[in-house]
Design a protein around this motif. Structure first.
Motif, PDB file in Angstrom:
ATOM      1  N   ASN A 269       0.710  -1.230   0.005  1.00  0.00           N
ATOM      2  CA  ASN A 269      -0.061   0.098  -0.105  1.00  0.00           C
ATOM      3  C   ASN A 269       0.702   1.208   0.021  1.00  0.00           C
ATOM      4  OD1 ASN A 269      -2.276  -1.867   0.203  1.00  0.00           O
ATOM      5  ND2 ASN A 269      -2.776  -1.507   2.107  1.00  0.00           N
ATOM      6  N   ALA A 270       1.972   1.137   0.356  1.00  0.00           N
ATOM      7  CA  ALA A 270       3.081   2.280   0.478  1.00  0.00           C
ATOM      8  C   ALA A 270       3.734   2.382  -0.790  1.00  0.00           C
ATOM      9  CB  ALA A 270       3.864   2.244   1.914  1.00  0.00           C
ATOM     10  N   GLY A 271       3.659   1.333  -1.598  1.00  0.00           N
ATOM     11  CA  GLY A 271       4.208   1.701  -2.922  1.00  0.00           C
ATOM     12  C   GLY A 271       5.343   0.767  -3.356  1.00  0.00           C
ATOM     13  N   MET A 272       5.798  -0.169  -2.224  1.00  0.00           N
ATOM     14  CA  MET A 272       6.912  -0.966  -2.411  1.00  0.00           C
ATOM     15  C   MET A 272       6.283  -2.248  -3.309  1.00  0.00           C
ATOM     16  SD  MET A 272       9.452  -2.855   0.490  1.00  0.00           S
ATOM     17  CE  MET A 272      10.557  -3.878   0.150  1.00  0.00           C
ATOM     18  N   THR A 273       6.970  -2.839  -4.268  1.00  0.00           N
ATOM     19  CA  THR A 273       6.865  -3.736  -5.066  1.00  0.00           C
ATOM     20  C   THR A 273       7.784  -4.878  -4.474  1.00  0.00           C
ATOM     21  OG1 THR A 273       8.271  -3.042  -6.722  1.00  0.00           O
ATOM     22  CG2 THR A 273       6.444  -2.342  -7.364  1.00  0.00           C
ATOM     23  N   LEU A 274       7.101  -5.924  -4.031  1.00  0.00           N
ATOM     24  CA  LEU A 274       7.928  -7.107  -3.330  1.00  0.00           C
ATOM     25  C   LEU A 274       8.099  -8.165  -4.360  1.00  0.00           C
ATOM     26  CD1 LEU A 274       5.543  -7.315  -0.160  1.00  0.00           C
ATOM     27  CD2 LEU A 274       7.846  -6.509  -0.342  1.00  0.00           C
ATOM     28  N   SER A 275       9.535  -8.684  -4.158  1.00  0.00           N
ATOM     29  CA  SER A 275       9.737  -9.873  -4.934  1.00  0.00           C
ATOM     30  C   SER A 275      10.100 -11.027  -4.108  1.00  0.00           C
ATOM     31  CB  SER A 275      11.230  -9.402  -5.695  1.00  0.00           C
ATOM     32  OG  SER A 275      12.120  -8.834  -4.816  1.00  0.00           O
ATOM     33  N   ASP A 276      10.215 -10.639  -2.919  1.00  0.00           N
ATOM     34  CA  ASP A 276      10.686 -11.859  -1.833  1.00  0.00           C
ATOM     35  C   ASP A 276      10.281 -11.653  -0.510  1.00  0.00           C
ATOM     36  OD1 ASP A 276      11.913 -14.414  -1.267  1.00  0.00           O
ATOM     37  OD2 ASP A 276      13.390 -13.358  -0.324  1.00  0.00           O
ATOM     38  N   VAL A 277       9.764 -12.443   0.442  1.00  0.00           N
ATOM     39  CA  VAL A 277       9.556 -12.317   1.814  1.00  0.00           C
ATOM     40  C   VAL A 277      10.241 -13.624   2.497  1.00  0.00           C
ATOM     41  CG1 VAL A 277       7.842 -12.217   3.632  1.00  0.00           C
ATOM     42  CG2 VAL A 277       7.306 -11.163   1.329  1.00  0.00           C
ATOM     43  N   GLU A 278      11.056 -13.213   3.479  1.00  0.00           N
ATOM     44  CA  GLU A 278      12.030 -14.054   4.275  1.00  0.00           C
ATOM     45  C   GLU A 278      11.725 -13.933   5.640  1.00  0.00           C
ATOM     46  OE1 GLU A 278      16.341 -15.500   5.036  1.00  0.00           O
ATOM     47  OE2 GLU A 278      15.966 -14.041   3.486  1.00  0.00           O
ATOM     48  N   ILE A 279      11.332 -14.924   6.363  1.00  0.00           N
ATOM     49  CA  ILE A 279      11.136 -14.895   7.778  1.00  0.00           C
ATOM     50  C   ILE A 279      12.203 -15.753   8.650  1.00  0.00           C
ATOM     51  CG2 ILE A 279       9.575 -15.614   9.833  1.00  0.00           C
ATOM     52  CD1 ILE A 279       7.234 -15.199   7.955  1.00  0.00           C
ATOM     53  N   THR A 280      13.031 -15.301   9.379  1.00  0.00           N
ATOM     54  CA  THR A 280      13.973 -15.840  10.540  1.00  0.00           C
ATOM     55  C   THR A 280      13.435 -15.818  11.832  1.00  0.00           C
ATOM     56  OG1 THR A 280      15.781 -14.983   8.857  1.00  0.00           O
ATOM     57  CG2 THR A 280      16.162 -15.847  10.888  1.00  0.00           C
ATOM     58  N   ARG A 281      13.300 -17.043  12.521  1.00  0.00           N
ATOM     59  CA  ARG A 281      12.956 -17.193  13.845  1.00  0.00           C
ATOM     60  C   ARG A 281      13.897 -17.495  14.611  1.00  0.00           C
ATOM     61  NH1 ARG A 281       7.224 -18.966  15.263  1.00  0.00           N
ATOM     62  NH2 ARG A 281       7.139 -17.124  16.340  1.00  0.00           N
ATOM     63  N   PRO A 282      14.044 -17.152  15.919  1.00  0.00           N
ATOM     64  CA  PRO A 282      15.018 -17.685  16.867  1.00  0.00           C
ATOM     65  C   PRO A 282      14.547 -19.160  17.021  1.00  0.00           C
ATOM     66  CG  PRO A 282      13.612 -16.197  18.017  1.00  0.00           C
ATOM     67  CD  PRO A 282      13.313 -16.110  16.540  1.00  0.00           C
ATOM     68  N   ASN A 283      15.533 -20.055  17.322  1.00  0.00           N
ATOM     69  CA  ASN A 283      15.190 -21.404  17.602  1.00  0.00           C
ATOM     70  C   ASN A 283      15.992 -21.590  19.103  1.00  0.00           C
ATOM     71  OD1 ASN A 283      18.101 -21.563  17.108  1.00  0.00           O
ATOM     72  ND2 ASN A 283      17.703 -22.065  14.995  1.00  0.00           N
ATOM     73  N   LEU A 284      15.786 -23.079  19.110  1.00  0.00           N
ATOM     74  CA  LEU A 284      16.217 -23.697  20.524  1.00  0.00           C
ATOM     75  C   LEU A 284      17.753 -23.746  20.519  1.00  0.00           C
ATOM     76  CD1 LEU A 284      13.804 -26.504  20.706  1.00  0.00           C
ATOM     77  CD2 LEU A 284      13.705 -24.572  21.967  1.00  0.00           C
ATOM     78  N   GLU A 285      18.501 -23.673  19.480  1.00  0.00           N
ATOM     79  CA  GLU A 285      19.878 -23.437  19.358  1.00  0.00           C
ATOM     80  C   GLU A 285      20.318 -21.998  20.093  1.00  0.00           C
ATOM     81  OE1 GLU A 285      23.372 -25.124  18.475  1.00  0.00           O
ATOM     82  OE2 GLU A 285      21.906 -26.043  17.355  1.00  0.00           O
ATOM     83  N   SER A 286      19.495 -21.154  19.637  1.00  0.00           N
ATOM     84  CA  SER A 286      19.710 -19.957  20.333  1.00  0.00           C
ATOM     85  C   SER A 286      19.439 -19.835  22.082  1.00  0.00           C
ATOM     86  CB  SER A 286      18.932 -18.669  19.705  1.00  0.00           C
ATOM     87  OG  SER A 286      18.866 -18.819  18.446  1.00  0.00           O
ATOM     88  N   VAL A 287      18.660 -20.198  22.619  1.00  0.00           N
ATOM     89  CA  VAL A 287      18.400 -20.600  23.773  1.00  0.00           C
ATOM     90  C   VAL A 287      19.202 -21.386  24.289  1.00  0.00           C
ATOM     91  CG1 VAL A 287      16.422 -21.489  25.414  1.00  0.00           C
ATOM     92  CG2 VAL A 287      15.622 -20.350  23.109  1.00  0.00           C
ATOM     93  N   PHE A 288      19.704 -22.527  23.820  1.00  0.00           N
ATOM     94  CA  PHE A 288      20.891 -23.380  24.440  1.00  0.00           C
ATOM     95  C   PHE A 288      22.074 -22.652  24.518  1.00  0.00           C
ATOM     96  CE2 PHE A 288      23.926 -26.653  25.083  1.00  0.00           C
ATOM     97  CZ  PHE A 288      23.383 -27.495  25.797  1.00  0.00           C
ATOM     98  N   LEU A 289      22.406 -21.787  23.377  1.00  0.00           N
ATOM     99  CA  LEU A 289      23.402 -20.900  23.403  1.00  0.00           C
ATOM    100  C   LEU A 289      23.425 -20.071  24.515  1.00  0.00           C
ATOM    101  CD1 LEU A 289      26.316 -20.545  22.252  1.00  0.00           C
ATOM    102  CD2 LEU A 289      25.120 -18.931  20.594  1.00  0.00           C
ATOM    103  N   HIS A 290      22.412 -19.202  24.693  1.00  0.00           N
ATOM    104  CA  HIS A 290      22.204 -18.396  25.779  1.00  0.00           C
ATOM    105  C   HIS A 290      22.329 -18.828  27.204  1.00  0.00           C
ATOM    106  CE1 HIS A 290      20.640 -14.516  27.379  1.00  0.00           C
ATOM    107  NE2 HIS A 290      19.872 -15.230  28.241  1.00  0.00           N
ATOM    108  N   LEU A 291      21.765 -20.000  27.411  1.00  0.00           N
ATOM    109  CA  LEU A 291      21.822 -20.484  28.628  1.00  0.00           C
ATOM    110  C   LEU A 291      22.824 -21.205  29.189  1.00  0.00           C
ATOM    111  CD1 LEU A 291      18.040 -22.374  28.684  1.00  0.00           C
ATOM    112  CD2 LEU A 291      18.850 -20.157  29.736  1.00  0.00           C
ATOM    113  N   THR A 292      23.755 -21.856  28.356  1.00  0.00           N
ATOM    114  CA  THR A 292      24.690 -22.650  28.839  1.00  0.00           C
ATOM    115  C   THR A 292      26.277 -21.958  28.317  1.00  0.00           C
ATOM    116  OG1 THR A 292      24.856 -24.015  26.517  1.00  0.00           O
ATOM    117  CG2 THR A 292      23.370 -24.702  28.534  1.00  0.00           C
ATOM    118  N   GLY A 293      26.052 -21.018  27.149  1.00  0.00           N
ATOM    119  CA  GLY A 293      27.349 -20.553  26.822  1.00  0.00           C
ATOM    120  C   GLY A 293      28.138 -21.542  25.744  1.00  0.00           C
ATOM    121  N   LYS A 294      27.343 -22.422  25.091  1.00  0.00           N
ATOM    122  CA  LYS A 294      28.018 -23.351  24.125  1.00  0.00           C
ATOM    123  C   LYS A 294      26.990 -23.903  23.297  1.00  0.00           C
ATOM    124  CE  LYS A 294      27.606 -27.115  27.350  1.00  0.00           C
ATOM    125  NZ  LYS A 294      28.516 -27.940  28.246  1.00  0.00           N
ATOM    126  N   ALA A 295      27.521 -24.168  22.032  1.00  0.00           N
ATOM    127  CA  ALA A 295      26.575 -24.810  21.131  1.00  0.00           C
ATOM    128  C   ALA A 295      25.924 -25.859  21.255  1.00  0.00           C
ATOM    129  CB  ALA A 295      27.042 -24.809  19.580  1.00  0.00           C
TER     130      ALA A 295
END
Length: 318
Positions: free
Chosen positions: A289-315
């Motif tokens: 509606n604002a006048g942008m013509t879209l060619s691609d939409v990509e969604i990236t969501r945080p996952n459990l790997e991110s949580v594990f790394l945050h909680l334990t400091g390792k992969a």
């Protein structure tokens, strides 16, 4: 049971501890699993997952803590309660010279099944694990994944209240792995409580209603995938690629309730948003509606790997 009341938990684990000399392999682990729930223990090798399930199954003595399955306490000397438990270990427990049907019939008889009940149960399990068309082939001819599925079938024969699966997809090809996961997904539909250990994040995200992140013998955090991700304050990212009025679209999208931040990178809008799957339709509409013509939409969501790394400091696989 009164109308509207929740059925009792199938598995109750309270403050389990197990030491091997100076090593504390399991250190105060507590959790519950309800009927029809798939509960995941997610952590790297050596985190204490297998020791935990060995105590739950009554194979290893706990130094402290208690386990209750279907209302009965579990222990090495308590044989009767084990009838409520189906244990599928990492090691295969099948006879290669026997067919799939013969293997299941043999183990079914050991579990007390007889005659027509045994036949019906074997047929039902073969259907559930996707091996009905290979029922009369010797299992030595099976792939690794097929053997794993048969191993799961053995644990299911006596209709346990609790099925314990210890890393059931280790060492199998992607196609067989997917077949195993589909078999596990069907179990909760039957109302069975499933305890699933894995170090594969994507398996836990796909199968488990709730997940315990395990490291160094302790549960570091527990909850649904969404609850665990919120625990670390992580948010989703949406990338809108295209042309036209990109700057105008950026200004318009900043006013949407779900949007926390908008960055412009040449022909891409990078949006930090809450709950991207729910917000993406409004983002696409607003940009268009604002006048942008879209060619691609990509969604990236945080996952459990991110949580594990945050909680334990390792992969997760360290």
């Amino acid at each position: 049971m009164p109308a509207g009341a929740q059925p009792p938990d199938v598995l109750v684990v309270d403050d389990l501890v197990r030491r091997f000399g100076e090593l504390t392999a399991v250190d105060g682990v507590s959790f519950r699993v309800a009927p029809g729930e798939t509960y995941g223990l997610l952590g790297p090798n050596g985190a204490g997952k297998t020791t935990t399930i060995s105590m739950i199954a009554g194979l290893v003595r706990a130094d402290a803590g208690t386990v209750t399955v279907a209302g009965s306490p579990v222990g090495q000397q308590k044989v009767a309660v084990r009838r409520h438990i189906g244990l599928v270990p990492q090691d295969l427990a099948i006879y290669p010279e026997l067919t799939a049907r013969e293997n299941l019939s043999f183990f079914g008889r050991l579990q007390g099944l007889r005659r027509q009940d045994l036949t019906r149960r074997v047929d039902g399990v073969l259907e559930l694990i996707g091996l009905r068309d290979r029922a009369d082939d010797a299992t030595k001819e099976f792939s690794g994944g097929m053997k794993r599925r048969l191993n799961i079938g053995v644990g299911l024969l006596h209709r346990p209240s609790l099925l314990i699966l210890d890393e059931p997809t280790v060492g199998v090809d992607p196609q067989s792995r997917n077949a195993i996961l589909e078999s596990v997904e069907a179990l909760s539909v039957e109302g069975m409580a499933v305890l699933y250990t894995t170090h594969y994040m994507e398996e836990a995200e796909r199968l488990c209603d709730r997940i315990a992140i395990v490291d160094s013998g302790r549960i570091q955090a527990e909850g649904t995938r969404e609850q665990l991700v919120r625990l670390i304050g992580a948010v989703d990212q949406v990338r809108l690629t295209g042309g036209g009025e990109i700057e105008t679209a950026a200004v318009a999208l900043r006013d949407l309730p779900a949007v926390e931040r908008v960055d412009v990178d040449t022909n891409v809008l990078v949006l930090t948003v809450r709950d991207a799957p729910s917000a993406v339709a409004a983002l696409v509409t607003g940009a268009s509606n604002a006048g942008m013509t879209l060619s691609d939409v990509e969604i990236t969501r945080p996952n459990l790997e991110s949580v594990f790394l945050h909680l334990t400091g390792k992969a997760l696989r360290d």
